[in-house]
Design a protein around this motif. Structure first.
Motif, PDB file in Angstrom:
ATOM      1  N   ALA A   1     -18.629  -1.858  -4.173  1.00  0.00           N
ATOM      2  CA  ALA A   1     -17.507  -1.306  -3.405  1.00  0.00           C
ATOM      3  C   ALA A   1     -17.923  -1.093  -1.956  1.00  0.00           C
TER       4      ALA A   1
ATOM      5  N   GLU B   1      -4.255   0.718  -1.979  1.00  0.00           N
ATOM      6  CA  GLU B   1      -3.806  -0.652  -1.766  1.00  0.00           C
ATOM      7  C   GLU B   1      -3.553  -1.333  -3.103  1.00  0.00           C
TER       8      GLU B   1
ATOM      9  N   GLY C   1      -3.661  -3.643  -6.126  1.00  0.00           N
ATOM     10  CA  GLY C   1      -4.708  -4.471  -6.705  1.00  0.00           C
ATOM     11  C   GLY C   1      -6.093  -3.877  -6.677  1.00  0.00           C
ATOM     12  N   SER C   2      -6.283  -2.752  -5.995  1.00  0.00           N
ATOM     13  CA  SER C   2      -7.604  -2.145  -5.918  1.00  0.00           C
ATOM     14  C   SER C   2      -7.756  -1.070  -6.987  1.00  0.00           C
ATOM     15  N   GLN C   3      -8.952  -0.940  -7.518  1.00  0.00           N
ATOM     16  CA  GLN C   3      -9.248   0.139  -8.469  1.00  0.00           C
ATOM     17  C   GLN C   3      -9.522   1.450  -7.743  1.00  0.00           C
ATOM     18  N   LEU C   4      -9.804   1.368  -6.429  1.00  0.00           N
ATOM     19  CA  LEU C   4     -10.190   2.550  -5.658  1.00  0.00           C
ATOM     20  C   LEU C   4      -9.151   2.871  -4.598  1.00  0.00           C
TER      21      LEU C   4
ATOM     22  N   TYR D   1     -14.281   6.760  -1.107  1.00  0.00           N
ATOM     23  CA  TYR D   1     -13.394   6.029  -2.009  1.00  0.00           C
ATOM     24  C   TYR D   1     -13.524   6.606  -3.409  1.00  0.00           C
TER      25      TYR D   1
ATOM     26  N   GLY E   1     -11.633   6.303  -7.661  1.00  0.00           N
ATOM     27  CA  GLY E   1     -10.679   5.590  -8.500  1.00  0.00           C
ATOM     28  C   GLY E   1     -11.136   5.511  -9.936  1.00  0.00           C
TER      29      GLY E   1
ATOM     30  N   TYR F   1     -18.792  -2.679 -10.416  1.00  0.00           N
ATOM     31  CA  TYR F   1     -17.674  -2.590  -9.461  1.00  0.00           C
ATOM     32  C   TYR F   1     -17.974  -1.542  -8.391  1.00  0.00           C
TER      33      TYR F   1
ATOM     34  N   LYS G   1      -8.660   5.048  -0.885  1.00  0.00           N
ATOM     35  CA  LYS G   1      -9.458   5.505   0.252  1.00  0.00           C
ATOM     36  C   LYS G   1      -9.028   6.927   0.619  1.00  0.00           C
TER      37      LYS G   1
ATOM     38  N   LYS H   1      -9.086  -5.584 -16.918  1.00  0.00           N
ATOM     39  CA  LYS H   1      -9.768  -6.026 -15.697  1.00  0.00           C
ATOM     40  C   LYS H   1     -11.239  -5.639 -15.717  1.00  0.00           C
TER      41      LYS H   1
ATOM     42  N   ALA I   1       0.838  -1.196   0.000  1.00  0.00           N
ATOM     43  CA  ALA I   1       0.000   0.000   0.000  1.00  0.00           C
ATOM     44  C   ALA I   1       0.877   1.251   0.000  1.00  0.00           C
TER      45      ALA I   1
END
Length: 196
Positions: free
Chosen positions: A195, A73, A75-78, A171, A173, A191, A80, A181, A48
Motif C-alpha cells: 500500500a 476511492e 475499487g480500493s480496499q483502503l 490509510y 481499510g 496488500y 485515506k 478479492k 470517490a
C-alpha cells in the motif's frame, strides 16, 4: 446484519477504534474522542466519496479538537485519512494512536517489522475479515498491542506523532474473504505491504 448476497455488517465497533480510528496518546494511554460533533459531505461519487468530520475530546487535561477528512476511492480496499488536531485552539504536534480493534482479543493481531502497518484478521461466519492501518512510506510509527479485560478496549495500534501543524495522513481499510478479492491472511498482509 444478515448476509443476503450483497454483503452485511457484523463488525462491532462500540467504544473502540473500530477500523482505522484515531485516539490521542497521552500518558501511555489511548484517549478516544466521543462521537463526531459535525460533518460535511464534500463529494459523493461516483469515483470517490469524501467527507469531513469533527471530533472533540473531553477526557484530557487540555482541550483538543480534530478535523478528519476521509476519502474512499472506488475499487480500493483502503480509505485515506487526513487528520488535523488543535490543542487549546492551536495546531500542535501531538502523539496519536491509529489502529484497529481486536474485538476483545478474538482477532489475530499483526504488525510489520518496519512499523508501517498494523492489522487484524478474524473470522465471521466461516469467512476471514482483515482490517488494517498503513502509514505513508515517509512515516514510521511504533506498534503497540493493547490487551484489556474491558469490552472494546483491546487494539493493535501504531503510535505516531503529527507534524508541528497537528497533521497526519494515513490509510485504513478492510478485506472480506467472501468478496473474493483478498481471500487469506497472507493476501491481506501482502496488500498492506504494497500500500502507499
Amino acid at each position: 446484519h444478515k448476509d443476503r448476497g450483497e454483503g452485511y455488517d457484523p463488525y462491532h465497533v462500540g467504544a473502540s477504534l473500530g477500523c482505522g480510528g484515531l485516539a490521542i496518546w497521552w500518558n501511555g494511554e489511548m484517549h478516544i474522542p466521543n462521537v463526531y460533533q459535525n460533518y460535511r459531505i464534500i463529494k459523493s461519487g461516483p469515483d470517490a466519496a469524501v467527507i469531513e468530520v469533527e471530533y472533540e475530546w473531553d477526557t484530557l487535561p487540555f482541550s483538543a479538537r480534530e478535523t478528519r477528512r476521509i476519502t474512499l476511492e472506488a475499487g480500493s480496499q483502503l480509505f485515506k485519512v487526513e487528520s488535523r488536531i488543535e490543542v487549546d485552539n492551536q495546531p500542535s504536534r501531538v502523539s496519536v494512536a491509529i489502529g484497529v480493534t481486536t474485538h476483545d482479543g478474538k482477532a489475530l493481531a499483526y504488525s510489520d517489522p518496519e512499523n508501517r502497518w498494523v492489522a487484524a484478521w478474524e473470522n465471521y461466519d466461516g469467512n476471514g475479515l482483515g482490517t488494517g492501518v498503513v502509514l505513508p512510506e515517509s512515516k514510521i510509527g511504533r506498534a503497540v498491542s493493547i490487551h484489556s479485560n474491558s469490552k472494546d478496549k483491546s487494539h493493535i495500534v501504531l503510535i505516531v506523532p503529527t507534524n508541528t501543524q497537528g497533521e497526519l495522513t494515513y490509510y485504513a481499510g478492510f478485506a472480506w474473504e467472501k468478496a473474493g478479492k483478498i481471500t487469506s491472511l497472507q493476501g491481506w498482509r501482502n496488500y498492506l505491504e504494497d500500500a502507499p
